[in-house]
Design an enzyme around this catalytic site. Structure first.
Site, short mmCIF file in Angstrom:
data_model
loop_
_atom_site.label_atom_id
_atom_site.label_comp_id
_atom_site.label_asym_id
_atom_site.label_seq_id
_atom_site.Cartn_x
_atom_site.Cartn_y
_atom_site.Cartn_z
N ARG A 231 0.84 -1.19 0.00
CA ARG A 231 0.00 0.00 0.00
C ARG A 231 0.89 1.25 0.00
O ARG A 231 1.95 1.26 0.63
CB ARG A 231 -0.91 0.04 1.24
CG ARG A 231 -2.10 -0.88 1.13
CD ARG A 231 -3.12 -0.41 0.09
NE ARG A 231 -4.31 -1.26 0.03
CZ ARG A 231 -4.47 -2.26 -0.83
NH1 ARG A 231 -3.54 -2.57 -1.70
NH2 ARG A 231 -5.61 -2.94 -0.83
N HIS A 279 -1.57 0.85 -9.67
CA HIS A 279 -2.29 -0.07 -8.77
C HIS A 279 -3.02 -1.15 -9.58
O HIS A 279 -4.22 -1.36 -9.43
CB HIS A 279 -3.28 0.67 -7.85
CG HIS A 279 -3.72 -0.18 -6.69
ND1 HIS A 279 -4.14 0.32 -5.48
CD2 HIS A 279 -3.80 -1.54 -6.53
CE1 HIS A 279 -4.46 -0.66 -4.65
NE2 HIS A 279 -4.26 -1.81 -5.28
P1 NDP Z 1 -2.00 -11.87 4.18
O1 NDP Z 1 -2.85 -11.36 5.29
O2 NDP Z 1 -2.18 -13.27 3.71
O3 NDP Z 1 -0.44 -11.69 4.58
C1 NDP Z 1 0.04 -10.54 5.19
C2 NDP Z 1 1.47 -10.81 5.61
O4 NDP Z 1 2.01 -9.59 6.13
C3 NDP Z 1 1.59 -11.86 6.72
O5 NDP Z 1 2.71 -12.67 6.52
C4 NDP Z 1 1.76 -11.00 7.97
O6 NDP Z 1 2.49 -11.63 9.02
C5 NDP Z 1 2.59 -9.86 7.41
N1 NDP Z 1 2.49 -8.68 8.27
C6 NDP Z 1 1.39 -7.97 8.61
N2 NDP Z 1 1.71 -6.99 9.46
C7 NDP Z 1 3.04 -7.09 9.66
C8 NDP Z 1 3.96 -6.38 10.47
N3 NDP Z 1 3.56 -5.36 11.24
N4 NDP Z 1 5.25 -6.76 10.45
C9 NDP Z 1 5.66 -7.80 9.71
N5 NDP Z 1 4.83 -8.52 8.92
C10 NDP Z 1 3.54 -8.17 8.90
O7 NDP Z 1 -2.20 -10.85 2.98
P2 NDP Z 1 -1.99 -11.09 1.41
O8 NDP Z 1 -0.69 -11.75 1.22
O9 NDP Z 1 -3.20 -11.69 0.82
O10 NDP Z 1 -1.95 -9.56 0.89
C11 NDP Z 1 -0.97 -8.67 1.36
C12 NDP Z 1 -1.24 -7.26 0.87
O11 NDP Z 1 -0.92 -7.15 -0.51
C13 NDP Z 1 -2.68 -6.77 0.94
O12 NDP Z 1 -3.04 -6.37 2.24
C14 NDP Z 1 -2.64 -5.60 -0.03
O13 NDP Z 1 -2.25 -4.42 0.67
C15 NDP Z 1 -1.57 -5.99 -1.03
N6 NDP Z 1 -2.16 -6.30 -2.34
C16 NDP Z 1 -1.91 -5.44 -3.37
C17 NDP Z 1 -2.41 -5.69 -4.62
C18 NDP Z 1 -2.07 -4.79 -5.76
O14 NDP Z 1 -2.68 -4.92 -6.83
N7 NDP Z 1 -1.09 -3.90 -5.60
C19 NDP Z 1 -3.25 -6.86 -4.89
C20 NDP Z 1 -3.41 -7.72 -3.75
C21 NDP Z 1 -2.89 -7.44 -2.53
P3 NDP Z 1 1.91 -12.96 9.73
O15 NDP Z 1 2.06 -14.05 8.69
O16 NDP Z 1 2.81 -13.16 10.88
O17 NDP Z 1 0.49 -12.67 10.07
C1 OXD Z 2 -5.70 -5.04 -3.30
C2 OXD Z 2 -6.38 -5.85 -4.29
O1 OXD Z 2 -5.80 -5.33 -2.11
O2 OXD Z 2 -6.45 -5.43 -5.46
O3 OXD Z 2 -5.01 -4.09 -3.72
O4 OXD Z 2 -6.84 -6.94 -3.94
#
Ligand code: NDP
Ligand code: OXD
Length: 316
Positions: A231, A279
């Site tokens: 993000r 994005h």
């Molecule tokens: P998940 O919830 O499956 O994974 C999130 C990961 O981030 C976990 O491993 C979590 O740790 C880690 N995490 C969260 N907070 C922290 C922290 N404070 N310190 C260290 N690690 C942290 O999410 P997804 O993988 O499905 O998606 C991740 C992000 O990708 C979404 O929230 C979104 O913002 C972004 N995204 C962007 C897209 C785009 O088009 N640009 C499309 C899809 C997603 P733990 O495993 O220990 O819980």
């Molecule tokens: C996001 C998505 O989280 O596209 O950015 O799923």
């Protein structure tokens, strides 16, 4: 589920693909009543489920019998940004194989782009210049993945096959094949210290907001590359520009920004070796997602638990 027995699905700030979502839900869930404007008060009681990306603050609070909110993205920060979001209503995030696959493609493309410095080849071609280029082997290059969740682990599995040296950082301790794993804020400097390329796939939470700042960049090896598909608010934009000007950060690709669309006068557009994508690293497959949400609604109505519910205290 019959139309009379079925609840309405309320569309709350579903973004630029609203017409597509409407069409696809009408096709895959014809028994659901789709509502895209806040109805008069007596009818609001019938709104049991909502679909949201960036709802208007206060909008969802006006639905007294809401039982679940389905987020249209993997990240739910746009929904949690509403301070009046009804507290007890489960928020379900998007987990969709098509979305994950798109992220894998994007991350492989960008890791290889920075690994091979392809912009130099593109620039040479624009000058009709035959420029041979040398680069380290992937096993001599460290790629650090921030976020080892649904997407981070899928990306890691693919990068392993390229034989990069992989490091991963998450909130809780993890074991991932082929990845040197670090967990928690205290391990961040050690994680960063050997990352040639950093891939940010973190959700936006109070802990990750502004995390990629001058202090963060200072822990990286000189000239490291940053790829952010998490993000925009995770990056301190002024600090990134300063780090690129000083050479601390050698190159960057950003898919997400503090303000989207990125304003035309934003300095990122002009910054050398900073690459902007709008994005669209990936997007949710509408048909698969609508089918999965319909199934969740049926299951929930039958008393089964919802999948992929966000932990509101953690923020993801
Ligand atoms: P998940 O919830 O499956 O994974 C999130 C990961 O981030 C976990 O491993 C979590 O740790 C880690 N995490 C969260 N907070 C922290 C922290 N404070 N310190 C260290 N690690 C942290 O999410 P997804 O993988 O499905 O998606 C991740 C992000 O990708 C979404 O929230 C979104 O913002 C972004 N995204 C962007 C897209 C785009 O088009 N640009 C499309 C899809 C997603 P733990 O495993 O220990 O819980
Ligand atoms: C996001 C998505 O989280 O596209 O950015 O799923």
């Amino acid at each position: 589920m019959t139309k009379t027995a079925s609840p309405a699905l309320y569309f709350a700030g579903i973004g630029s693909r609203a017409a597509e979502w409407h069409r696809v839900f009408a096709e895959v869930a014809p028994e659901l009543r789709l509502v895209d404007h806040l109805p008069p008060e007596p009818e609001r009681a019938g709104m049991r489920y909502a679909l949201a990306w960036k709802p208007k603050p206060g909008e969802l609070q006006q639905l007294p019998n809401l039982q679940a909110i389905f987020g249209l993205g993997a990240g739910v920060d746009g929904i949690l940004a509403d301070p009046t979001l009804p507290a007890g209503v489960p928020l379900v995030r998007m987990v969709d194989p098509g979305l994950t696959q798109g992220m894998v493609e994007y991350c492989l493309w960008q890791v290889l782009y920075h690994h091979r410095r392809f912009w130099e080849t593109e620039d040479a071609q624009s000058r009709r210049h035959w420029a041979e280029q040398y680069y380290p082997a992937p096993w001599d290059r460290s790629v650090g993945i921030m976020g080892l969740g649904e997407i981070g682990q899928a990306v890691a599995a693919h990068l392993t096959t390229f034989k990069f040296k992989l490091r991963g950082w998450s909130r809780s301790a993890k074991k991932v094949d082929g990845v040197d794993c670090f967990a928690g804020p205290e391990s961040l400097p050690a994680f960063l210290s050997a990352c040639d390329i950093v891939l940010c796939l973190l959700p936006l939470t109070t802990e990750t907001r502004g995390l990629l700042n001058a202090d963060f960049f200072a822990h990286l090896p000189m000239g490291a590359a940053i790829i952010n598909a998490g993000r925009g608010a995770q990056v301190n934009e002024a600090d990134l520009l300063a780090a690129m000007k000083s050479g601390r950060i050698g190159s960057a690709t950003l898919d997400v920004f503090q303000t989207e669309p990125l304003p035309a006068d934003h300095p990122f557009w002009q910054q050398e070796r900073l690459f902007v994508t709008p994005h669209n690293a990936s997007f949710t497959d509408a048909k698969a997602a609508a089918t999965a949400i319909r199934q969740q609604i049926l299951d929930h109505a039958a008393g089964k638990p919802l999948q992929h519910v966000v932990d509101r205290r953690r923020g993801y």
